[in-house]
Design a protein around this motif. Structure first.
Motif, PDB file in Angstrom:
ATOM      1  N   ALA A 158      89.829  58.631  98.074  1.00 61.77           N
ATOM      2  CA  ALA A 158      88.391  58.399  97.901  1.00 61.77           C
ATOM      3  C   ALA A 158      88.045  58.011  96.465  1.00 61.77           C
ATOM      4  O   ALA A 158      87.060  57.310  96.229  1.00 61.77           O
ATOM      5  N   ALA A 159      88.860  58.445  95.493  1.00 59.33           N
ATOM      6  CA  ALA A 159      88.565  58.174  94.085  1.00 59.33           C
ATOM      7  C   ALA A 159      88.755  56.710  93.724  1.00 59.33           C
ATOM      8  O   ALA A 159      88.154  56.228  92.767  1.00 59.33           O
ATOM      9  N   GLY A 160      89.615  56.001  94.475  1.00 62.81           N
ATOM     10  CA  GLY A 160      89.820  54.583  94.222  1.00 62.81           C
ATOM     11  C   GLY A 160      90.580  54.312  92.938  1.00 62.81           C
ATOM     12  O   GLY A 160      91.113  55.227  92.285  1.00 62.81           O
ATOM     13  N   PRO A 161      90.632  53.059  92.503  1.00 59.52           N
ATOM     14  CA  PRO A 161      91.406  52.665  91.312  1.00 59.52           C
ATOM     15  C   PRO A 161      90.986  53.392  90.042  1.00 59.52           C
ATOM     16  O   PRO A 161      91.832  53.735  89.206  1.00 59.52           O
ATOM     17  N   GLN A 162      89.686  53.649  89.859  1.00 56.80           N
ATOM     18  CA  GLN A 162      89.236  54.328  88.644  1.00 56.80           C
ATOM     19  C   GLN A 162      89.757  55.757  88.572  1.00 56.80           C
ATOM     20  O   GLN A 162      90.156  56.234  87.502  1.00 56.80           O
ATOM     21  N   GLY A 163      89.747  56.448  89.710  1.00 55.20           N
ATOM     22  CA  GLY A 163      90.266  57.811  89.735  1.00 55.20           C
ATOM     23  C   GLY A 163      91.758  57.851  89.445  1.00 55.20           C
ATOM     24  O   GLY A 163      92.234  58.714  88.703  1.00 55.20           O
ATOM     25  N   ARG A 164      92.492  56.898  90.007  1.00 58.53           N
ATOM     26  CA  ARG A 164      93.936  56.829  89.755  1.00 58.53           C
ATOM     27  C   ARG A 164      94.196  56.536  88.273  1.00 58.53           C
ATOM     28  O   ARG A 164      95.087  57.134  87.652  1.00 58.53           O
ATOM     29  N   ALA A 165      93.399  55.604  87.711  1.00 60.23           N
ATOM     30  CA  ALA A 165      93.579  55.258  86.299  1.00 60.23           C
ATOM     31  C   ALA A 165      93.322  56.457  85.399  1.00 60.23           C
ATOM     32  O   ALA A 165      94.029  56.667  84.403  1.00 60.23           O
ATOM     33  N   ALA A 166      92.322  57.271  85.744  1.00 58.25           N
ATOM     34  CA  ALA A 166      92.009  58.458  84.936  1.00 58.25           C
ATOM     35  C   ALA A 166      93.167  59.456  84.974  1.00 58.25           C
ATOM     36  O   ALA A 166      93.531  60.048  83.948  1.00 58.25           O
ATOM     37  N   LEU A 167      93.770  59.646  86.138  1.00 56.25           N
ATOM     38  CA  LEU A 167      94.900  60.564  86.250  1.00 56.25           C
ATOM     39  C   LEU A 167      96.119  60.028  85.499  1.00 56.25           C
ATOM     40  O   LEU A 167      96.848  60.792  84.857  1.00 56.25           O
ATOM     41  N   LEU A 168      96.336  58.723  85.570  1.00 58.31           N
ATOM     42  CA  LEU A 168      97.458  58.124  84.846  1.00 58.31           C
ATOM     43  C   LEU A 168      97.272  58.276  83.342  1.00 58.31           C
ATOM     44  O   LEU A 168      98.237  58.512  82.602  1.00 58.31           O
ATOM     45  N   HIS A 169      96.026  58.142  82.889  1.00 63.40           N
ATOM     46  CA  HIS A 169      95.736  58.330  81.462  1.00 63.40           C
ATOM     47  C   HIS A 169      96.001  59.786  81.060  1.00 63.40           C
ATOM     48  O   HIS A 169      96.585  60.047  79.989  1.00 63.40           O
ATOM     49  N   LEU A 170      95.597  60.723  81.903  1.00 58.90           N
ATOM     50  CA  LEU A 170      95.828  62.143  81.643  1.00 58.90           C
ATOM     51  C   LEU A 170      97.317  62.430  81.556  1.00 58.90           C
ATOM     52  O   LEU A 170      97.786  63.132  80.649  1.00 58.90           O
ATOM     53  N   ARG A 171      98.068  61.865  82.499  1.00 54.97           N
ATOM     54  CA  ARG A 171      99.518  62.066  82.496  1.00 54.97           C
ATOM     55  C   ARG A 171     100.151  61.461  81.244  1.00 54.97           C
ATOM     56  O   ARG A 171     101.018  62.072  80.612  1.00 54.97           O
ATOM     57  N   GLY A 172      99.716  60.252  80.873  1.00 56.27           N
ATOM     58  CA  GLY A 172     100.276  59.600  79.703  1.00 56.27           C
ATOM     59  C   GLY A 172     100.030  60.385  78.427  1.00 56.27           C
ATOM     60  O   GLY A 172     100.937  60.544  77.595  1.00 56.27           O
ATOM     61  N   ALA A 173      98.811  60.899  78.254  1.00 56.96           N
ATOM     62  CA  ALA A 173      98.493  61.689  77.063  1.00 56.96           C
ATOM     63  C   ALA A 173      99.327  62.963  77.015  1.00 56.96           C
ATOM     64  O   ALA A 173      99.801  63.373  75.944  1.00 56.96           O
ATOM     65  N   ALA A 174      99.512  63.595  78.167  1.00 55.24           N
ATOM     66  CA  ALA A 174     100.312  64.820  78.217  1.00 55.24           C
ATOM     67  C   ALA A 174     101.770  64.531  77.872  1.00 55.24           C
ATOM     68  O   ALA A 174     102.427  65.324  77.183  1.00 55.24           O
ATOM     69  N   ARG A 175     102.280  63.408  78.313  1.00 58.31           N
ATOM     70  CA  ARG A 175     103.672  63.058  78.020  1.00 58.31           C
ATOM     71  C   ARG A 175     103.875  62.772  76.539  1.00 58.31           C
ATOM     72  O   ARG A 175     104.915  63.125  75.968  1.00 58.31           O
ATOM     73  N   VAL A 176     102.907  62.132  75.912  1.00 57.48           N
ATOM     74  CA  VAL A 176     102.996  61.889  74.469  1.00 57.48           C
ATOM     75  C   VAL A 176     103.042  63.217  73.716  1.00 57.48           C
ATOM     76  O   VAL A 176     103.856  63.418  72.809  1.00 57.48           O
ATOM     77  N   ARG A 177     102.155  64.136  74.100  1.00 59.06           N
ATOM     78  CA  ARG A 177     102.106  65.450  73.457  1.00 59.06           C
ATOM     79  C   ARG A 177     103.396  66.222  73.703  1.00 59.06           C
ATOM     80  O   ARG A 177     103.938  66.855  72.778  1.00 59.06           O
ATOM     81  N   LEU A 178     103.933  66.165  74.919  1.00 58.54           N
ATOM     82  CA  LEU A 178     105.164  66.873  75.242  1.00 58.54           C
ATOM     83  C   LEU A 178     106.335  66.310  74.445  1.00 58.54           C
ATOM     84  O   LEU A 178     107.167  67.065  73.931  1.00 58.54           O
ATOM     85  N   ALA A 179     106.404  64.980  74.338  1.00 55.44           N
ATOM     86  CA  ALA A 179     107.477  64.356  73.565  1.00 55.44           C
ATOM     87  C   ALA A 179     107.399  64.779  72.106  1.00 55.44           C
ATOM     88  O   ALA A 179     108.433  65.023  71.452  1.00 55.44           O
ATOM     89  N   ARG A 180     106.176  64.915  71.565  1.00 50.57           N
ATOM     90  CA  ARG A 180     106.003  65.332  70.177  1.00 50.57           C
ATOM     91  C   ARG A 180     106.492  66.772  69.987  1.00 50.57           C
ATOM     92  O   ARG A 180     107.157  67.096  68.994  1.00 50.57           O
ATOM     93  N   LEU A 181     106.161  67.643  70.936  1.00 45.03           N
ATOM     94  CA  LEU A 181     106.598  69.036  70.845  1.00 45.03           C
ATOM     95  C   LEU A 181     108.122  69.151  70.921  1.00 45.03           C
ATOM     96  O   LEU A 181     108.740  69.941  70.199  1.00 45.03           O
ATOM     97  N   LEU A 182     108.733  68.353  71.782  1.00 43.24           N
ATOM     98  CA  LEU A 182     110.188  68.375  71.895  1.00 43.24           C
ATOM     99  C   LEU A 182     110.845  67.878  70.611  1.00 43.24           C
ATOM    100  O   LEU A 182     111.854  68.428  70.163  1.00 43.24           O
TER     101      LEU A 182
END
Length: 212
Positions: A158-182
């Motif tokens: 139901a969220a459509g492309p915008q909802g998917r894009a928001a989740l992908l952005h959230l995932r990408g930011a978390a991965r950057v932060r995780l890589a920095r911590l590692l």
């Protein structure tokens, strides 16, 4: 094929997989992961734990070095939604499923579809399956919105492309932060690890992260 023993159509699905493998010339082993007195839970989480344990046992029995799971991008985004609903806001929870991890001693778990720069989703894989002329069966419980993952799947649609894009952005930011911590942890390890006897030692204080 893992038979969970939770659905009336489970035997149908097992027979379908066995027949498909036979037609394709692929060896098929059906393993059971039904509830037991020691592990009686019927939830998705309980079923997942029994499934992974059954796969690990089968891999060790066959001396397989790796177990491949078919998680795709939609599975990843649904998992992020579930984590958010359950209040998990840490970078590890929001970075998505690990592509590679240990499943059991000498057995790796690999999610090959998620290795791609642009992982395929359910629709893309469905089109590839149809183009290859492969049949499939649908888990009838997928329509039950009382199941948390099914509810997440419906919300994602139901969220459509915008909802998917928001989740992908959230995932990408978390991965950057995780890589920095590692990277920070590895840097501390290199600077503070000291040889000692036949091994090494490191003071626990070396891993203290200052506030902020």
């Amino acid at each position: 094929h893992v038979r969970h023993g939770l659905r009336w159509a489970g035997e149908r699905d097992a027979a379908f997989v066995a027949n498909a493998c036979r037609q394709l010339g692929i060896a098929c082993e059906i393993v059971d992961a039904a509830p037991t007195p020691a592990q009686p839970g019927h939830s998705e989480t309980a079923a997942r734990r029994r499934r992974l344990a059954a796969l690990a046992t089968a891999a060790q029995r066959q001396r397989a070095a790796c177990v491949l799971l078919a998680h795709h991008l939609d599975d990843e985004l649904e998992t992020l939604l579930l984590h958010r609903w359950r209040g998990h806001a840490g970078v590890r929870a929001l970075a998505g499923m690990p592509v590679l991890r240990m499943l059991a001693p000498e057995v790796l778990l690999l999610r090959p579809f998620l290795c791609a720069v642009q992982p395929p989703g359910r629709a893309e894989l469905g089109r590839q399956r149809s183009a290859a002329g492969l049949a499939h069966v649908e888990d009838e419980t997928n329509a039950d919105l009382r199941v948390p993952r099914n509810a997440a799947r419906a919300l994602l649609a139901a969220a459509g492309p915008q909802g998917r894009a928001a989740l992908l952005h959230l995932r990408g930011a978390a991965r950057v932060r995780l890589a920095r911590l590692l990277a920070q942890a590895l840097d501390r390890l290199e600077r503070h690890l000291q040889p000692e006897g036949l091994g090494s030692r490191i003071a626990a204080e070396a891993f203290h992260v200052p506030p902020g």
